[in-house]
Design an enzyme around this catalytic site. Structure first.
Site, PDB file in Angstrom:
ATOM      1  N   ARG A  74      -3.275  -5.393  21.990  1.00  8.78           N
ATOM      2  CA  ARG A  74      -2.828  -6.595  22.101  1.00  8.78           C
ATOM      3  C   ARG A  74      -2.727  -6.871  23.795  1.00  8.78           C
ATOM      4  O   ARG A  74      -2.186  -5.964  24.380  1.00  8.78           O
ATOM      5  CB  ARG A  74      -1.582  -6.999  21.590  1.00  8.78           C
ATOM      6  CG  ARG A  74      -1.749  -7.357  20.321  1.00  8.78           C
ATOM      7  CD  ARG A  74      -0.264  -7.937  19.600  1.00  8.78           C
ATOM      8  NE  ARG A  74       0.708  -6.847  19.572  1.00  8.78           N
ATOM      9  CZ  ARG A  74       1.822  -6.753  20.654  1.00  8.78           C
ATOM     10  NH1 ARG A  74       2.024  -7.676  21.749  1.00  8.78           N
ATOM     11  NH2 ARG A  74       2.516  -5.743  20.456  1.00  8.78           N
ATOM     12  N   ALA A 262       7.510   2.248  18.542  1.00  7.46           N
ATOM     13  CA  ALA A 262       7.798   3.780  18.225  1.00  7.46           C
ATOM     14  C   ALA A 262       9.154   4.049  17.889  1.00  7.46           C
ATOM     15  O   ALA A 262       9.628   5.203  18.461  1.00  7.46           O
ATOM     16  CB  ALA A 262       7.471   4.356  19.992  1.00  7.46           C
ATOM     17  N   SER A 263       9.676   3.260  17.286  1.00  6.87           N
ATOM     18  CA  SER A 263      11.003   3.416  16.573  1.00  6.87           C
ATOM     19  C   SER A 263      10.856   3.636  15.144  1.00  6.87           C
ATOM     20  O   SER A 263      12.130   3.506  14.492  1.00  6.87           O
ATOM     21  CB  SER A 263      11.936   2.192  16.954  1.00  6.87           C
ATOM     22  OG  SER A 263      12.360   2.333  18.461  1.00  6.87           O
ATOM     23  N   ARG A 515      12.135  10.617   5.236  1.00 11.03           N
ATOM     24  CA  ARG A 515      12.501  10.155   3.964  1.00 11.03           C
ATOM     25  C   ARG A 515      14.115  10.061   3.695  1.00 11.03           C
ATOM     26  O   ARG A 515      14.778   9.612   3.115  1.00 11.03           O
ATOM     27  CB  ARG A 515      12.002  10.940   2.883  1.00 11.03           C
ATOM     28  CG  ARG A 515      10.671  10.557   2.557  1.00 11.03           C
ATOM     29  CD  ARG A 515       9.742  11.582   1.916  1.00 11.03           C
ATOM     30  NE  ARG A 515       9.858  11.677   0.480  1.00 11.03           N
ATOM     31  CZ  ARG A 515       9.029  12.496  -0.448  1.00 11.03           C
ATOM     32  NH1 ARG A 515       8.241  13.264  -0.169  1.00 11.03           N
ATOM     33  NH2 ARG A 515       9.667  12.565  -1.541  1.00 11.03           N
TER      34      ARG A 515
END
Length: 607
Positions: A74, A262-263, A515
């Protein structure tokens, strides 16, 4: 002259408003042919793209594409929100007058599709029958076949979605342009990606990639959608959405939330229960990128993912970080990979973080199409895949996609979480019970900038609600709209802030993440139900150690937990100064937000 009427007749496109719009733009762009597409055309269009060399086979039922090497992400600096009201101007939305931008785009698009096919993509960014259906319909016109194939995966595509909607559709026009001669990144840059929000019109010129070209996704699904939501009483956010079922109690909870780049948003959205808790909890995937949220007639908050697919970042996606994503792009899924590394002999794909780098270089080409074996020594370590390389697959391919993901009524939202990548200050999770403080927390969401970026290690780059690149109206109005919508709900969600990225003094992550992130979310739902009480702090309620289900956690994680469940008051007091400066940019911010800021600051001073 192209026979537009005949093409529309043959496709069964009867909506007179759509027909008029298609004819208008066919004349402007100078397209040689007009073709209306539906999801049923996918196999034929795939074969045409393979025959034309626009796609390459990537094993059975998977495909590979490359974009122009200057057209890989983008382009935020070229992305504009235009309206006729200057009051819509915000700090982040790059506002321009519609009267300035529309003639500019028409001029760029005039004759720019000469000799090409104009594909007409009628689409719906919602399950059919949704209460928000009238805001979810659109028709994208594009001269790029790959865009059609990606849109078929990302939206519900067919004339049946728009024939009965009159003029309740977004007019989305995409013209690729001469990509090699657009001056990308120079003062002569000819690219413009414009959402004329108050006219529900999207005009994008000069790209064939992702959010610049798949207009149903970001331009409509986020920018136009959020403007429509502001005017019509609902929220549109860059949020993930997942469901958690407690098989022991039978209760199910749905949590949405925003995370800056990136979090960990996609990995959380597609997570599974950790092995130790798998017998008790089942996690369902609704969406990894966008949520539309509204108050139902029963006073509860509802949400849905408007997309029909996943446009995921390939980098670092593997069996450990996101096994669900890996299972959704196996052979036979129809997945399309873009700008990863490709082996022209074996049809394999690879990207950084996928696993061990292949040692046999025979046949391997990087994302630009250059032969890796021919690299010079100084280029030997350059990435094989572009950092923003992608995979596109449908929701139906995701193994744990929710059974009711197509329910037009959406699902009840029980929790709204925010999370940014921060090395200190932010604990594992803190629950926020006050609505204004929850909205305030979202407005001050951010992720750490690197020292190289601005010389201030640990200082956040603020990204309100993770919507900074997608804002379509002013931040003050945005904050007021959030307070109004959530305030209207008679059954309130719980807010929370999470952080999977706290580091120890030795630099290692203190929380195992992935997880295991289900554990604090389970605690949050127990707190909502009054089953646990937590510990009150100036910045929210933190879990007591004994309230978290720690079964199966390794010894290191257990040892680090006390650090993860405390707050550093001095660092927080420093942060409050940064927040005040950040919020002061937004003229006219609701007083309730400033009151929330002062309450938190005072509580920290009294701690």
């Amino acid at each position: 002259m192209v026979d537009v009427e005949r093409a529309l007749d043959e496709a069964g496109l009867t909506n007179s408003h759509v027909r008029e719009y298609v004819a208008h733009w066919a004349k402007i762009t100078g397209a040689e042919r007009v073709e209306v597409v539906s999801a049923a055309d996918d196999a034929r269009l795939i074969q045409e793209a393979l025959d034309a060399g626009e796609l390459l086979p990537a094993g059975e039922g998977r495909y590979y594409s490359r974009s122009y090497y200057k057209d890989t992400a983008r382009a935020e600096e070229r992305t504009i929100v235009a309206t006729s009201d200057e009051n819509d101007k915000g700090v982040y939305n790059n506002w321009k007058p519609a009267a300035e931008m529309k003639p500019k785009l028409i001029e760029l698009m005039t004759g720019a599709s000469a000799g090409k096919t104009m594909y007409v993509i009628p689409y719906l960014m919602a399950p059919k029958g949704s209460p928000l259906q009238n805001f979810a319909a659109g028709v994208e016109l594009t001269d790029n076949r790959n865009v059609v194939l990606q849109m078929i995966r990302m939206a519900r595509v067919g004339v049946e979605f728009i024939n009965d909607l009159g003029d309740s559709f977004v007019k989305a026009v995409h013209v690729t342009g001469d990509l090699e001669n657009l001056g990308q990144g120079t003062p002569d840059d000819k690219r413009y990606f414009v959402t004329v929000a108050d006219e529900r019109t999207i005009l994008h010129f000069g790209s064939s990639y992702g959010g610049n070209a798949l207009l149903g996704k970001i331009a409509h699904g986020l920018r136009q959608g959020s403007y429509d939501g502001w005017k019509n009483g609902f929220l549109v956010e860059q949020f993930m959405l997942l469901g958690i079922t407690d098989k022991e109690t039978g209760r199910k909870y749905n949590i949405c939330g925003g995370f800056p780049s990136a979090s960990g948003k996609t990995n959380l959205a597609m997570t599974l229960a950790p092995d130790a808790l798998g017998d008790r909890y089942y996690v369902e995937f609704y969406g990894d990128d966008i949520a539309w949220i509204w108050v139902g007639e029963d006073g509860k908050l509802y949400g849905m993912n408007p997309e029909n697919g996943v446009f995921g970042v390939a980098k670092d996606t593997n069996e450990k970080t996101n096994p669900t994503a890996i299972d959704s792009i196996v052979p036979g899924t129809g997945a399309i990979f873009t700008n990863v590394a490709y082996n022209s002999k074996t049809q394999e794909v690879w990207w950084e973080g996928r696993g061990e780098k292949p040692t046999d270089l025979d046949g391997w080409e990087d994302w630009k199409g250059d032969i890796i074996a021919d690299r010079s020594p100084e280029d030997a370590d350059a990435p094989w895949a572009h950092p923003n390389s992608r995979f596109t697959t449908t929701l139906a391919n995701v193994p744990n996609v929710a059974k009711d993901f197509e329910d037009p009524q959406g699902v009840e939202i029980h929790g709204i979480i925010f999370g940014g990548r921060t090395r200190d200050r932010e604990p594992l999770i803190r629950a926020i019970t006050d609505i204004a403080e929850g909205v305030y927390d979202g407005l001050t969401l951010g992720a750490e900038a690197t020292a190289a970026a601005d010389g201030l290690e640990g200082v956040l780059r603020y990204d309100p609600m993770s919507m900074r690149p997608f804002m379509s109206y002013s931040e003050a109005d945005y904050a007021a709209h959030w307070l109004e919508v959530i305030g209207r709900a008679t059954t309130k969600p719980i807010f929370a802030h999470v952080n999977w990225f706290q580091r120890g003094e030795d630099g290692r992550f203190l929380w195992p993440g992935y997880r295991e992130n289900l554990r604090p979310l389970n605690w949050l739902m127990e707190f909502l139900n009054g089953q646990v009480e937590g510990v009150q702090t100036p910045v929210g309620v933190l879990p007591k150690r004994e309230e978290l289900n720690l079964e199966g956690l390794d010894e290191q994680a257990l040892a680090d937990l006390d650090t993860l469940l405390t707050i550093d008051v001095a660092r927080w007091q420093q942060e409050m100064g940064f927040r005040e400066k950040h919020l002061a940019q937004f003229e006219g911010l609701p007083e309730a937000i400033w009151e929330a800021h002062r309450r938190v600051a005072q509580a920290l001073d009294n701690a």
